[in-house]
Design an enzyme around this catalytic site. Structure first.
Site, mmCIF file in Angstrom:
data_model
loop_
_atom_site.group_PDB
_atom_site.id
_atom_site.type_symbol
_atom_site.label_atom_id
_atom_site.label_comp_id
_atom_site.label_asym_id
_atom_site.label_seq_id
_atom_site.Cartn_x
_atom_site.Cartn_y
_atom_site.Cartn_z
ATOM 1 N N ASP A 123 0.881 -1.167 0.000
ATOM 2 C CA ASP A 123 0.000 0.000 0.000
ATOM 3 C C ASP A 123 0.918 1.217 0.000
ATOM 4 O O ASP A 123 1.635 1.464 0.976
ATOM 5 C CB ASP A 123 -0.874 -0.035 1.266
ATOM 6 C CG ASP A 123 -1.837 1.144 1.317
ATOM 7 O OD1 ASP A 123 -1.629 2.130 0.589
ATOM 8 O OD2 ASP A 123 -2.801 1.067 2.107
ATOM 9 N N TYR A 170 -9.010 15.662 -7.009
ATOM 10 C CA TYR A 170 -8.275 14.726 -7.881
ATOM 11 C C TYR A 170 -7.369 15.524 -8.831
ATOM 12 O O TYR A 170 -6.187 15.203 -8.992
ATOM 13 C CB TYR A 170 -9.244 13.837 -8.686
ATOM 14 C CG TYR A 170 -8.498 12.964 -9.672
ATOM 15 C CD1 TYR A 170 -7.718 11.891 -9.224
ATOM 16 C CD2 TYR A 170 -8.515 13.237 -11.039
ATOM 17 C CE1 TYR A 170 -6.983 11.115 -10.120
ATOM 18 C CE2 TYR A 170 -7.787 12.467 -11.942
ATOM 19 C CZ TYR A 170 -7.021 11.404 -11.476
ATOM 20 O OH TYR A 170 -6.289 10.636 -12.360
#
Ligand SMILES: NC(=O)c1ccc[n+]([C@@H]2O[C@H](COP(=O)([O-])OP(=O)(O)OC[C@H]3O[C@@H](n4cnc5c(N)ncnc54)[C@H](OP(=O)(O)O)[C@@H]3O)[C@@H](O)[C@H]2O)c1
Length: 257
Positions: free
Chosen positions: A63, A156
């Site tokens: 991760d 984003y």
């Protein structure tokens, strides 16, 4: 002379799906050795069969938002995998489409942690080795979103604008070394990206790609292969690629049925 990928070690984050997986396949076809990372290691393992031609494949459950895990994973690489030649910082995601003043904090955290901090953590762990070996190429995944913000996507888009600044800064910081730094900035690509953005809502995700021919992950992988196979003195700083039916982050041409 263009570069040969045979036996080069390529570390690709987010290789379990979409652009990362297509890049792994394209590198495999040229005989690269693949170090593939994602949270879903089972997916990486099940894709091994599609990596025909690869010199070798090593998968990592990783991760990228966990800086300690990133440092540990790189430090613990088996000796034969340590000399990474190409880093593709591809792991990334979007969450939701919301106005800034109505946005969800956890969505913001996840996008910033993955797309900005994750990219930094992996870069910080891998690039010093490249500098000391005197060779390496870093390819970061940007987006048209980093060049023009679209409504309801500010955070984003901001992460991809940050990617652009970090890529530019890294290139400046590495000046005087033989290392190369590239940003690949695609427009709309049909992957699991929209399904992730809409948290598994397949119908809503499918609408994104309706009545338009998007890029394929292979189109983007092709641009990455181009960048990493140029002669050693050539740095492809950026590649901006969109479907023909997309002019920028905001303008799309959809056919009507
Ligand atoms: N699709 C587009 O239209 C588009 C356009 C421009 C740029 N991009 C960029 O291209 C990159 C790849 O996206 P894609 O379109 O191929 O989407 P995708 O199919 O959803 O693939 C995203 C990959 O990132 C991995 N990932 C996500 N979070 C991670 C984490 N915390 N740690 C490690 N891996 C993680 C996922 O693997 P796991 O879930 O297994 O961890 C998956 O392999 C992203 O950076 C995206 O922003 C996409």
């Amino acid at each position: 002379m263009s570069q040969d990928l045979a036996q080069k070690i390529a570390f690709i984050t987010g290789a379990s799906s979409g652009i990362g997986l297509a890049t792994a396949r394209a590198f495999a076809a040229q005989g690269a050795r693949l170090l593939l990372a994602a949270r879903r290691q089972d997916r990486l393992e099940s894709e091994r069969a599609t990596l025909a031609g690869a010199g070798d494949v090593h998968t990592l459950q990783l991760d990228v938002t966990d800086h300690a895990a990133v440092e540990r994973a790189i430090a613990a690489l088996p000796q034969q995998w340590q000399a990474i030649d190409i880093l593709v910082n591809n792991a990334g995601l979007s969450r939701g489409l919301d106005k800034v003043y109505e946005g969800k904090r956890l969505d913001w955290e996840e996008m910033i942690d993955t797309n900005v901090k994750g990219l930094l953590y992996v870069t910080r762990a891998v690039v010093p080795g490249m500098v000391s070996r005197g060779r390496g190429h870093i390819v970061n995944l940007g987006s048209t979103a980093g060049r023009m913000t679209y409504p309801n996507g500010a955070v984003y888009c901001a992460t991809k604008a940050a990617e652009r600044s970090i890529t530019e800064g890294l290139r400046e910081d590495l000046l005087g070394t033989p290392l190369r730094v590239t940003t690949i900035d695609p427009g709309m690509v049909e992957t699991e990206f929209s399904e992730v953005r809409f948290r598994g809502d397949k119908a809503r995700a499918a609408k994104v790609y309706e009545n338009i021919k998007p890029l394929t992950p292979e189109d983007v992988a092709d641009a990455i292969v181009y960048a990493v196979t140029r002669p050693a003195h050539v740095n492809i700083s950026e590649v901006l690629l969109t479907p023909v039916a997309q002019a920028n982050s905001l303008l799309f041409h959809r056919t009507t049925k």
